[in-house]
Motif scaffolding. Sequence first.
Motif, mmCIF file in Angstrom:
data_model
loop_
_atom_site.group_PDB
_atom_site.id
_atom_site.type_symbol
_atom_site.label_atom_id
_atom_site.label_comp_id
_atom_site.label_asym_id
_atom_site.label_seq_id
_atom_site.Cartn_x
_atom_site.Cartn_y
_atom_site.Cartn_z
ATOM 1 N N ASN A 8 0.834 -1.203 0.000
ATOM 2 C CA ASN A 8 0.000 0.000 0.000
ATOM 3 C C ASN A 8 0.873 1.260 0.000
ATOM 4 O O ASN A 8 0.586 2.227 -0.723
ATOM 5 C CB ASN A 8 -0.921 0.028 1.224
ATOM 6 C CG ASN A 8 -1.896 -1.125 1.240
ATOM 7 O OD1 ASN A 8 -2.109 -1.770 0.227
ATOM 8 N ND2 ASN A 8 -2.487 -1.364 2.401
ATOM 9 N N ASN A 12 0.905 4.023 -2.912
ATOM 10 C CA ASN A 12 0.518 5.397 -2.573
ATOM 11 C C ASN A 12 1.610 6.398 -2.934
ATOM 12 O O ASN A 12 1.325 7.488 -3.451
ATOM 13 C CB ASN A 12 0.196 5.524 -1.084
ATOM 14 C CG ASN A 12 -1.121 4.879 -0.710
ATOM 15 O OD1 ASN A 12 -1.949 4.600 -1.569
ATOM 16 N ND2 ASN A 12 -1.321 4.629 0.563
ATOM 17 N N THR A 26 -6.375 4.813 -6.614
ATOM 18 C CA THR A 26 -5.813 4.978 -5.279
ATOM 19 C C THR A 26 -6.034 3.685 -4.505
ATOM 20 O O THR A 26 -6.939 2.897 -4.814
ATOM 21 C CB THR A 26 -6.490 6.135 -4.512
ATOM 22 O OG1 THR A 26 -7.897 5.881 -4.419
ATOM 23 C CG2 THR A 26 -6.264 7.469 -5.216
ATOM 24 N N GLU A 28 -7.195 3.502 -1.601
ATOM 25 C CA GLU A 28 -8.484 3.638 -0.917
ATOM 26 C C GLU A 28 -9.627 3.107 -1.777
ATOM 27 O O GLU A 28 -10.520 2.414 -1.281
ATOM 28 C CB GLU A 28 -8.742 5.108 -0.556
ATOM 29 C CG GLU A 28 -7.897 5.640 0.585
ATOM 30 C CD GLU A 28 -6.500 6.049 0.178
ATOM 31 O OE1 GLU A 28 -5.702 6.414 1.056
ATOM 32 O OE2 GLU A 28 -6.196 5.994 -1.034
ATOM 33 N N TYR A 29 -9.606 3.442 -3.052
ATOM 34 C CA TYR A 29 -10.672 2.953 -3.932
ATOM 35 C C TYR A 29 -10.615 1.431 -4.064
ATOM 36 O O TYR A 29 -11.649 0.770 -4.128
ATOM 37 C CB TYR A 29 -10.574 3.610 -5.312
ATOM 38 C CG TYR A 29 -11.737 3.254 -6.210
ATOM 39 C CD1 TYR A 29 -13.025 3.668 -5.895
ATOM 40 C CD2 TYR A 29 -11.558 2.483 -7.352
ATOM 41 C CE1 TYR A 29 -14.108 3.336 -6.704
ATOM 42 C CE2 TYR A 29 -12.632 2.141 -8.167
ATOM 43 C CZ TYR A 29 -13.902 2.567 -7.841
ATOM 44 O OH TYR A 29 -14.973 2.235 -8.632
ATOM 45 N N PHE A 223 -12.941 4.797 4.171
ATOM 46 C CA PHE A 223 -11.602 4.635 3.609
ATOM 47 C C PHE A 223 -11.008 5.959 3.124
ATOM 48 O O PHE A 223 -9.827 6.228 3.337
ATOM 49 C CB PHE A 223 -11.624 3.609 2.470
ATOM 50 C CG PHE A 223 -11.757 2.190 2.950
ATOM 51 C CD1 PHE A 223 -10.703 1.579 3.619
ATOM 52 C CD2 PHE A 223 -12.927 1.481 2.760
ATOM 53 C CE1 PHE A 223 -10.814 0.269 4.078
ATOM 54 C CE2 PHE A 223 -13.055 0.175 3.207
ATOM 55 C CZ PHE A 223 -11.998 -0.440 3.877
ATOM 56 N N PHE A 224 -11.808 6.805 2.486
ATOM 57 C CA PHE A 224 -11.265 8.070 1.992
ATOM 58 C C PHE A 224 -10.978 9.055 3.124
ATOM 59 O O PHE A 224 -10.132 9.947 2.973
ATOM 60 C CB PHE A 224 -12.216 8.706 0.980
ATOM 61 C CG PHE A 224 -12.115 8.118 -0.406
ATOM 62 C CD1 PHE A 224 -10.890 7.827 -0.973
ATOM 63 C CD2 PHE A 224 -13.262 7.868 -1.142
ATOM 64 C CE1 PHE A 224 -10.796 7.283 -2.252
ATOM 65 C CE2 PHE A 224 -13.189 7.338 -2.431
ATOM 66 C CZ PHE A 224 -11.945 7.048 -2.982
ATOM 67 N N LYS A 226 -9.465 8.456 5.829
ATOM 68 C CA LYS A 226 -8.193 8.153 6.478
ATOM 69 C C LYS A 226 -7.085 9.125 6.069
ATOM 70 O O LYS A 226 -6.199 9.443 6.858
ATOM 71 C CB LYS A 226 -7.774 6.708 6.161
ATOM 72 C CG LYS A 226 -8.621 5.658 6.862
ATOM 73 C CD LYS A 226 -8.179 4.254 6.481
ATOM 74 C CE LYS A 226 -9.008 3.196 7.207
ATOM 75 N NZ LYS A 226 -8.733 3.151 8.634
ATOM 76 N N ARG A 227 -7.148 9.583 4.808
ATOM 77 C CA ARG A 227 -6.148 10.568 4.345
ATOM 78 C C ARG A 227 -6.818 11.902 3.979
ATOM 79 O O ARG A 227 -6.327 12.641 3.134
ATOM 80 C CB ARG A 227 -5.364 10.019 3.148
ATOM 81 C CG ARG A 227 -4.373 8.923 3.502
ATOM 82 C CD ARG A 227 -3.294 8.782 2.451
ATOM 83 N NE ARG A 227 -3.771 8.206 1.200
ATOM 84 C CZ ARG A 227 -3.129 8.302 0.041
ATOM 85 N NH1 ARG A 227 -1.990 9.000 -0.033
ATOM 86 N NH2 ARG A 227 -3.613 7.746 -1.051
#
Length: 418
Positions: A8, A12, A26, A28-29, A223-224, A226-227
Amino acid sequence: MYIKELTNAEFNEFTDNFVDSSIYQTSEYGFIMNTQNYTSLFLGMIDDNDKILAASLILIEKEQMFKYAYAPKGFLIDYSDKILVEKFTRLIKRYLNKKKIMAIKINPMIIRSSYDYITNLTNFNPNFDEQMEFLKSLGYYHLGFNNLFEAFKPRYNAIIDLNKPITTLFGNMNKNFKTKVKSADKNGVRIIKGNINDLDYLYEEIKNKYPRDKKYFENVLYFFEKRNMIDYYYAKLDTNAYLINVQRKYQKQLEICNKLNNKLFKNAGGNNNKVINSKIYEENKLNEIKNELIYATKLLKENPSGVILASMLITKYRDEVYIFMDGYNKDFKRLNAKHLMTWKLIEKYSNEKYKRFNLGGMTNPNIDSKYNGLNEFKLSFNARCVEYIGDLELITNNVLYGLYRNSKPVRYILKKDK
């Protein structure tokens, strides 16, 4: 050079620095789609110095004995580098073949043309035909220049460039839309930042037109977030403020009608044709506002705490914001909440120095279809329409692909009987 599965962190780091970025490429997706019956791989092409030269999120869907792969928004690679693309194609094909994946579909971020709403000019990519023919020579089969929403992802996107002052962005909007934005604001439509507890608003608005369940949207937020790559907003009508504004409009219009009546009275017996025509027009307007006043009064009585009108999930990745999903309550379309919310978010993200606001998919603006209203809505914000190459398919296992195609009638029957 070789293909390897990336961690990951490795994926990233590459995607966060690659020239052409997409929220659909990404990690996340990938995690989101893992909750939707897809498995995912993060693959990279590595050179002799352990440097990643190209990468891609690969989603894998299984149907009976067959596995099919997708690279949403295409591989993260410099498509102008023919040697690199040829090597990556050969290696990815071999890698997926070993995993018994019969084919992969991609929709690269290769622009075919862009259409300017103000000038009505279309700018064509001079290198497009050459790029298309090269991909075909490598075994990619182009699935056609579809005009509607038949592709894996929309082939047309409406994009606003935010590198202009706010006053210019607003000034370039369609005149009618500017009026609607101002009207919604005056009528008490408020834009509120929501959270996961407010997702029911969005889900109720889109559940009959979108195949994903509510859990999908919860995972999108989870999930999105998180960042810090997502925001959720909804538009709510302050029904008390709405009634007050309509009462003001009614009083103002009543005064206009009374002045015209006084003019007629003072000039009785004279030539009053112009005044009479004005009186008819203004009294019709008064009746319209009166009906709205009745509507607003009833709305406040039934919904004293307000009404949810529209919702929007916004993803943020690097220098672009993207409307990931949006919806609105058709019963309150007249209040123009979606117009106001879209503008307020354009304003917000422009102030935060994002470079592009992607309004999402649209259809070919040069053909008539049931989506004309959708196109007009997006382009009226002075967006440019960007046309991409569309879907391409690369067969990675000829034997399995042949079996898959030949078994289509049987699979259809089995699916139908479920």
